[in-house]
Design a protein around this motif. Structure first.
Motif, PDB file in Angstrom:
ATOM      1  N   ASP A  67      51.186  46.012  42.454  1.00  0.00           N
ATOM      2  CA  ASP A  67      51.489  47.192  41.652  1.00  0.00           C
ATOM      3  C   ASP A  67      52.067  48.231  42.612  1.00  0.00           C
ATOM      4  OD1 ASP A  67      50.492  48.386  38.728  1.00  0.00           O
ATOM      5  OD2 ASP A  67      50.789  49.889  40.289  1.00  0.00           O
ATOM      6  N   VAL A  87      59.531  45.770  34.415  1.00  0.00           N
ATOM      7  CA  VAL A  87      58.296  44.981  34.428  1.00  0.00           C
ATOM      8  C   VAL A  87      58.612  43.485  34.269  1.00  0.00           C
ATOM      9  CG1 VAL A  87      56.025  44.661  33.378  1.00  0.00           C
ATOM     10  CG2 VAL A  87      57.106  46.938  33.384  1.00  0.00           C
ATOM     11  N   HIS A 134      56.848  51.213  39.719  1.00  0.00           N
ATOM     12  CA  HIS A 134      56.699  52.442  38.931  1.00  0.00           C
ATOM     13  C   HIS A 134      57.511  53.552  39.573  1.00  0.00           C
ATOM     14  CE1 HIS A 134      53.095  50.081  38.069  1.00  0.00           C
ATOM     15  NE2 HIS A 134      52.935  50.764  36.950  1.00  0.00           N
ATOM     16  N   TYR A 189      46.518  42.994  44.901  1.00  0.00           N
ATOM     17  CA  TYR A 189      45.256  42.345  44.535  1.00  0.00           C
ATOM     18  C   TYR A 189      45.373  40.846  44.779  1.00  0.00           C
ATOM     19  CZ  TYR A 189      44.924  46.808  42.107  1.00  0.00           C
ATOM     20  OH  TYR A 189      44.917  48.155  41.815  1.00  0.00           O
ATOM     21  N   THR A 249      40.262  46.580  51.362  1.00  0.00           N
ATOM     22  CA  THR A 249      38.811  46.433  51.248  1.00  0.00           C
ATOM     23  C   THR A 249      38.523  45.150  50.496  1.00  0.00           C
ATOM     24  OG1 THR A 249      36.764  47.629  50.782  1.00  0.00           O
ATOM     25  CG2 THR A 249      38.383  47.595  49.024  1.00  0.00           C
ATOM     26  N   ASP A 269      36.385  43.517  47.819  1.00  0.00           N
ATOM     27  CA  ASP A 269      35.512  43.871  46.711  1.00  0.00           C
ATOM     28  C   ASP A 269      34.607  42.686  46.382  1.00  0.00           C
ATOM     29  OD1 ASP A 269      34.292  44.886  44.492  1.00  0.00           O
ATOM     30  OD2 ASP A 269      36.064  44.787  43.203  1.00  0.00           O
ATOM     31  N   ARG A 298      32.159  42.395  44.365  1.00  0.00           N
ATOM     32  CA  ARG A 298      31.855  42.212  42.933  1.00  0.00           C
ATOM     33  C   ARG A 298      32.813  41.237  42.263  1.00  0.00           C
ATOM     34  NH1 ARG A 298      33.129  45.943  39.802  1.00  0.00           N
ATOM     35  NH2 ARG A 298      31.571  45.723  38.200  1.00  0.00           N
ATOM     36  N   THR A 299      34.087  41.286  42.658  1.00  0.00           N
ATOM     37  CA  THR A 299      35.100  40.485  41.969  1.00  0.00           C
ATOM     38  C   THR A 299      35.681  39.404  42.877  1.00  0.00           C
ATOM     39  OG1 THR A 299      36.846  41.999  42.660  1.00  0.00           O
ATOM     40  CG2 THR A 299      35.780  42.459  40.553  1.00  0.00           C
ATOM     41  N   ARG A 352      37.793  39.907  45.141  1.00  0.00           N
ATOM     42  CA  ARG A 352      39.204  40.215  45.403  1.00  0.00           C
ATOM     43  C   ARG A 352      39.357  41.063  46.648  1.00  0.00           C
ATOM     44  NH1 ARG A 352      39.618  41.297  39.811  1.00  0.00           N
ATOM     45  NH2 ARG A 352      40.488  39.408  38.889  1.00  0.00           N
ATOM     46  N   ILE A 400      41.624  43.955  48.022  1.00  0.00           N
ATOM     47  CA  ILE A 400      42.535  44.971  47.500  1.00  0.00           C
ATOM     48  C   ILE A 400      43.186  45.644  48.700  1.00  0.00           C
ATOM     49  CG2 ILE A 400      42.735  47.007  46.025  1.00  0.00           C
ATOM     50  CD1 ILE A 400      40.092  46.150  44.696  1.00  0.00           C
ATOM     51  N   GLU A 424      37.773  37.198  33.595  1.00  0.00           N
ATOM     52  CA  GLU A 424      37.555  37.433  35.033  1.00  0.00           C
ATOM     53  C   GLU A 424      38.857  37.762  35.774  1.00  0.00           C
ATOM     54  OE1 GLU A 424      38.105  33.098  34.321  1.00  0.00           O
ATOM     55  OE2 GLU A 424      37.194  34.815  33.315  1.00  0.00           O
ATOM     56  N   SER A 425      39.962  37.808  35.036  1.00  0.00           N
ATOM     57  CA  SER A 425      41.252  38.023  35.713  1.00  0.00           C
ATOM     58  C   SER A 425      41.764  39.454  35.613  1.00  0.00           C
ATOM     59  CB  SER A 425      42.301  37.088  35.100  1.00  0.00           C
ATOM     60  OG  SER A 425      42.675  37.564  33.806  1.00  0.00           O
ATOM     61  N   ILE A 426      40.982  40.342  35.006  1.00  0.00           N
ATOM     62  CA  ILE A 426      41.522  41.672  34.684  1.00  0.00           C
ATOM     63  C   ILE A 426      41.643  42.573  35.907  1.00  0.00           C
ATOM     64  CG2 ILE A 426      41.175  43.763  33.313  1.00  0.00           C
ATOM     65  CD1 ILE A 426      39.581  42.024  31.313  1.00  0.00           C
ATOM     66  N   VAL A 427      42.881  43.005  36.162  1.00  0.00           N
ATOM     67  CA  VAL A 427      43.159  43.938  37.251  1.00  0.00           C
ATOM     68  C   VAL A 427      43.765  45.201  36.645  1.00  0.00           C
ATOM     69  CG1 VAL A 427      44.696  44.393  39.206  1.00  0.00           C
ATOM     70  CG2 VAL A 427      43.455  42.222  39.065  1.00  0.00           C
ATOM     71  N   ILE A 428      43.158  46.333  36.962  1.00  0.00           N
ATOM     72  CA  ILE A 428      43.608  47.612  36.396  1.00  0.00           C
ATOM     73  C   ILE A 428      44.058  48.515  37.531  1.00  0.00           C
ATOM     74  CG2 ILE A 428      42.916  49.665  35.100  1.00  0.00           C
ATOM     75  CD1 ILE A 428      40.495  47.722  34.130  1.00  0.00           C
ATOM     76  N   ASP A 429      45.323  48.876  37.508  1.00  0.00           N
ATOM     77  CA  ASP A 429      45.867  49.775  38.517  1.00  0.00           C
ATOM     78  C   ASP A 429      46.234  51.065  37.794  1.00  0.00           C
ATOM     79  OD1 ASP A 429      47.245  49.452  41.520  1.00  0.00           O
ATOM     80  OD2 ASP A 429      48.154  50.962  40.235  1.00  0.00           O
ATOM     81  N   ALA A 476      37.560  50.116  44.563  1.00  0.00           N
ATOM     82  CA  ALA A 476      36.435  49.187  44.333  1.00  0.00           C
ATOM     83  C   ALA A 476      35.095  49.892  44.133  1.00  0.00           C
ATOM     84  CB  ALA A 476      36.323  48.150  45.466  1.00  0.00           C
ATOM     85  N   ARG A 478      33.810  41.850  34.206  1.00  0.00           N
ATOM     86  CA  ARG A 478      33.959  42.589  35.458  1.00  0.00           C
ATOM     87  C   ARG A 478      35.430  42.773  35.754  1.00  0.00           C
ATOM     88  NH1 ARG A 478      29.494  41.501  40.096  1.00  0.00           N
ATOM     89  NH2 ARG A 478      27.809  42.403  38.838  1.00  0.00           N
ATOM     90  N   VAL A 479      35.787  43.956  36.176  1.00  0.00           N
ATOM     91  CA  VAL A 479      37.204  44.240  36.409  1.00  0.00           C
ATOM     92  C   VAL A 479      37.405  44.809  37.811  1.00  0.00           C
ATOM     93  CG1 VAL A 479      37.562  44.756  33.963  1.00  0.00           C
ATOM     94  CG2 VAL A 479      37.060  46.632  35.555  1.00  0.00           C
ATOM     95  N   SER A 480      38.629  44.661  38.308  1.00  0.00           N
ATOM     96  CA  SER A 480      39.049  45.424  39.469  1.00  0.00           C
ATOM     97  C   SER A 480      39.756  46.663  38.947  1.00  0.00           C
ATOM     98  CB  SER A 480      40.023  44.622  40.342  1.00  0.00           C
ATOM     99  OG  SER A 480      39.323  43.696  41.113  1.00  0.00           O
ATOM    100  N   THR A 482      41.518  50.274  40.302  1.00  0.00           N
ATOM    101  CA  THR A 482      41.937  51.114  41.426  1.00  0.00           C
ATOM    102  C   THR A 482      42.673  52.347  40.918  1.00  0.00           C
ATOM    103  OG1 THR A 482      42.314  49.091  42.696  1.00  0.00           O
ATOM    104  CG2 THR A 482      43.160  51.149  43.635  1.00  0.00           C
ATOM    105  N   THR A 513      48.207  50.521  34.407  1.00  0.00           N
ATOM    106  CA  THR A 513      48.950  49.259  34.336  1.00  0.00           C
ATOM    107  C   THR A 513      47.930  48.147  34.508  1.00  0.00           C
ATOM    108  OG1 THR A 513      50.732  50.426  35.437  1.00  0.00           O
ATOM    109  CG2 THR A 513      50.956  48.027  35.236  1.00  0.00           C
ATOM    110  N   TYR A 563      46.755  43.938  34.265  1.00  0.00           N
ATOM    111  CA  TYR A 563      47.190  42.553  34.424  1.00  0.00           C
ATOM    112  C   TYR A 563      46.088  41.619  33.941  1.00  0.00           C
ATOM    113  CZ  TYR A 563      50.342  45.047  37.564  1.00  0.00           C
ATOM    114  OH  TYR A 563      51.254  45.922  38.071  1.00  0.00           O
ATOM    115  N   ARG A 565      50.902  35.781  32.907  1.00  0.00           N
ATOM    116  CA  ARG A 565      50.129  37.018  32.799  1.00  0.00           C
ATOM    117  C   ARG A 565      50.692  37.935  31.717  1.00  0.00           C
ATOM    118  NH1 ARG A 565      50.206  37.116  38.503  1.00  0.00           N
ATOM    119  NH2 ARG A 565      48.219  36.239  39.170  1.00  0.00           N
ATOM    120  N   ILE A 612      51.158  41.760  31.023  1.00  0.00           N
ATOM    121  CA  ILE A 612      51.173  43.013  31.762  1.00  0.00           C
ATOM    122  C   ILE A 612      51.245  44.137  30.739  1.00  0.00           C
ATOM    123  CG2 ILE A 612      52.329  44.349  33.573  1.00  0.00           C
ATOM    124  CD1 ILE A 612      53.554  41.673  34.532  1.00  0.00           C
TER     125      ILE A 612
END
Lengths: 346, 346, 346, 346
Positions: A176, A206, A234, A247, A298, A300, A302-303, A305, A307, D171-176, D207, D228-230, D232, D245, D247, D305, D307
């Motif tokens: 991103d 996108v 963006h 990620y 970092t 993470d 919990r996930t 991942r 980042i 388990e794939s959700i990434v939020i930016d 995180a 659970r999500v990431s 940021t 945004t 994913y 994915r 988006i």
């Protein structure tokens, strides 16, 4: 002193080349060309250059430019570089192209994403992808260097050690990225007016931005297998700066501390890449107007991942500063010559 | 190499001093002090300095700093400079004060506008007002230099040739100045929050800003008689930059062309003042991050007024760059040493 | 409900008209025209309007628009309004022109400053200058209203009570105005790109901006004698907002308190003009997106000058809000109908 | 008319409540409290409110406020809401809390992420999470509503239909996410100074941001299993606006067109959520100052994915507008009452 010509000097990457070159101890600018501002003094087009550049912009003429210059920088819209590069090489003039025309080893990728036929696949194959931290040696001996895109620079530098080390799940990479408006060049389109960008924020291109395959080419090369990424750029209301947040799912057990050592090791010889201390996340302002790339990450738990974030100035490390860094390598000078200034902060 | 200490290194002018000094070929930084960030690495406070400054900030101790440094820059809020300057001079350390405490020859003016008693009028009288274009010779031999305020720098440089030549009606001078927010320093007040400044514009300190008497002192000196001005500052949502627009009724018949020659002549030896070509009005962006002052004017025949504008970067020519310019003069080095870089544009 | 057409709906003043009209309780939009975006939904051009406007923009056709509308707003570049206004009036459709073509009672002034021949001086003479606080009655009965320019609105409102009262030296007026970039419209010129405006600040049109004679016409009318002013506009990196700072020498003994009463009295019936409390200077943010004009002043005893400042939103009170305020007057509705919302702050 | 008190009126969400409430046809403000600005007129603290609010801010006193108001909005830093809410409920006054103290059904999550002991788990359990598009019915009858965080609003609205329909791999959700600076409130910290935010861009709270568990609570509820999500967040130099945004890997075969129908169906009754047409990506400017949420997405076949992006104004739909939307539901009024205005664009 090396004699240098800039083809397309009045766009933003061209002007940034002039700014940096005017203070580079071994560069002598011999010719600046511009279609739009032909006949005008460069310092009239960019008055920040008063006292630093006395050139008048001219229309490009191969005779005039290529007979004087030992190297030419091409700062042109895509689709225009190949004939000039061909002519330059014919005359023994080395080429650093800041556009996309020579970045792809496989021109089919270029043709698919850029929608035009490539006029010289052989030349594309011969060009070296000019990311010094990855291709330092090939650049040193290259006749033609394809300077990387701004987004790919920020992304590849952030991911290279991780992927080289085999730590990440390659199919999980989500990028991103956020860019300042100068990345769009000096194009007079409604979308880039102050009134449209200011106090605004949005994604664009996108799932189809042209820097995607460039990122994939280089990551695939490092990984030794095909890599596909999600890449979303963006537009952010700043003039200069790219921040890429990335990620990746980890596929091996590794601590953050071990990864920090991997990165430190990978960039030990790189004067412009800095892994920041834990917890200090890259800010574009810290590299403003400079050739540095700041990186941090970092883990993470919990996930699962990793980042990562990296910051560059899109016009400097993302374009013209990197082009001069390539020049330094091509002429055997210290890699940071004329480029080792801190960012402007605040 | 000259050994330099910076007292108050973590404010914006302090950090700008470090940025510039870190690339100055004859300056060796020996001590950085900070109350707020004592014990922290300077490069952690301003990560743009990673790779350029390895100092840790300390609380100011006269012993420690003044025994090492040959010159100290004081970048402190007003009211704090005198005791440190006294101690430094006692030890033979030269002083460049970036605050207001030593700018007034007549301390009664200082006391009236700043509302505090001056602790050492003799020292104030002895200090040289550090505007190199006006006081070049006195600066060269000064033990203590009072570096000018940001607004006064932009205003005095714009008016000096006009007033020296006796062209303007002295009682007609109106100065409408606009400043970026870094001029307020790194103060955590509501008024300087991003959310308060962004998409906003307003005057402040109308008819009572403390830079008024500083402008008047220097213009009076040049005019050889007392000058009173109207001076209105405005806060504008940019980080760096001051633009001063100035209105003066002309009292003698003179053409714009003649005035241009007057200005060219006045600034012939000044490496950082540029009179722009007719019609090209100063833009703060053109001097962004640089030590230049751009000036232009037009003669409005309809109203008999000369309208002038000048642009500087308030942190560079308006503070820290000018302080280093003064250092250059004090040590007999070329005036532009370590400072002749073009502005960052865009 | 009154049926309204907007000619030139996709420029910024056109879009602001649609925004405000869509929530006005007595306005029914019947036609939106646009050359550039003909055939496109208005809400696609300005997606903020999704849910508020279902019109598709069309090329202007007198038949179509003027047969449906009872009033038309013209939001066109100068030089285009007269033929449409003529045709509208012929059909009994009232006209509010947001451009400059009908603002001058003496078309010679228009012709001199705009450089084009006026096609219908009689119509210009007949148009009412639509500044409600000054010409409320004439507007009420007007068939054609010339909506004021943005700068003149901010300046005339600030000066009218002072000049009406005969307090100021008319030849001493200096106006230093600062505008957000939306004042330039949606023009795709290099000067208005984000990258050129952001972190930048500069004067333009010095001593020759076209709003000068408009200000002079109205001030002269109020003064009962010819007034000449110095007017300098500046471009500031905000989207919306004009701040005008004005300097006038006083010619009679008067206290600030008396002047405050003069202003309060003058604007007693004006719903959108606010004299702020002493010491609280106008901020453009406080009128952001609103139809208000905030004013304040101080009497500088040192120089004998009154220093005033006024703030408006250039697209609202400086253009489209004011146009709707005129509409309200023309139809005998409450002056603030559909317009009395506070500014967006922060 | 319903009598309303605002506890904490001078922070940004408090001021936004006053702005919106002052134009709401059924709200009567009866008390504004503020610690910092106690004794000052609200319109002096936010001069945009001159003419719209004549209240003076007072220190909070349960007696005074809770005896007059029928509803109170709490716009306080976390940790302060519970005692006031308890007292209000005791007196039969309904509560809308804009802070985090009552958002978690399981207070252990709150205690872990906020690092403080929850003083009243029972009250937390009883509060309704005030996202109208998800919990419309419970809100209508609630005595105490926990208004959602700004980021969670933008994220949950974007994901709810997808997750409800079972289309995404949880388990794939990434939020930016990217936010304007007003999201930080009116806190005087160095990090929020104009000079630190402007021309800058960086992630923060990576995180470990406290909106993570809030997003997870609501998505888990919708999914019927733990999510659970990431997440940021980034700080962007705009005043208002959040862009998220997102994913998600798809786990079932579905076309983009089918998903568009799913979203249209899900939000059929929601006046403030708009799925934009294909290819038109949300811009924060389009919802500036409004209560709308704009959403769009694309299915990237190369990576499998989805988006998504969503935009809100963090102070309006992300806080105070949503709080009034909840008020409307609680009193059985039309959901959009007093809130259906278009965004301010440009």
């Amino acid at each position: 002193m090396v004699k240098v010509g800039i083809i397309g000097a009045t766009g933003y990457t061209g002007a940034e080349l002039v700014r940096l070159a005017s203070r580079h101890p071994r560069v002598e600018l011999v010719a600046l060309t511009s279609q739009t501002f032909s006949g005008q003094e460069m310092a009239r087009v960019y008055p920040s250059l008063y006292g630093f550049c006395s050139h008048t912009c001219k229309n490009f003429s191969p005779e005039e430019v290529l007979s004087q210059a030992e190297v030419v920088f091409l700062a042109l819209p895509h689709g225009h570089a190949v004939p000039i590069a061909e002519e330059a090489l014919r005359r023994g003039v080395r080429v650093i192209d800041l556009g996309a025309d020579l970045r792809f080893r496989d021109v089919r990728v270029y043709e698919e994403w850029y929608g035009i036929k490539h006029p010289n696949p052989e030349l594309a194959a011969r060009a070296v992808y000019g990311l010094p931290e990855i291709h330092r040696e090939e650049i040193a001996s290259a006749q033609v260097v394809a300077n990387p895109g701004c987004y790919p620079t920020s992304v590849i530098l952030a991911l290279a050690p991780l992927i080289k080390g085999g730590y990440g799940e390659l199919e999980s990479i989500v990028i991103d990225a956020k860019s300042g408006v100068s990345g769009a060049g000096r194009k007079t389109e409604i979308a880039y007016l102050f009134t449209e960008c200011n106090e605004n924020l949005h994604p664009y291109g996108v799932a189809r931005h042209r820097h995607t395959p460039e990122i994939e080419q280089e990551l695939s090369l490092i990984a030794g297998q095909e890599v596909r990424v999600s890449f979303t750029p963006h537009l952010v209301p700043i003039t200069r700066g790219i921040l890429s947040t990335i990620y990746v799912n980890l596929k091996v057990q590794v601590s953050e501390e071990e990864l920090r050592q991997v990165y430190e090791e990978f960039y030990r010889e790189a004067p412009f890449v800095k892994l920041l201390p834990p917890g200090l996340w890259p800010h574009t302002r810290w590299v403003y107007g400079s050739n540095f790339c700041h990186i941090n990450f970092t883990l993470d738990r919990r996930t699962g991942r990793l980042i990562l974030a990296s910051a560059i100035d899109n016009l400097t490390k993302g374009a013209s500063g990197q082009a001069l860094q390539n020049l330094n390598l091509m002429f055997g000078w210290p890699e940071a010559l004329g480029l080792d200034y801190p960012g402007l902060s605040p």
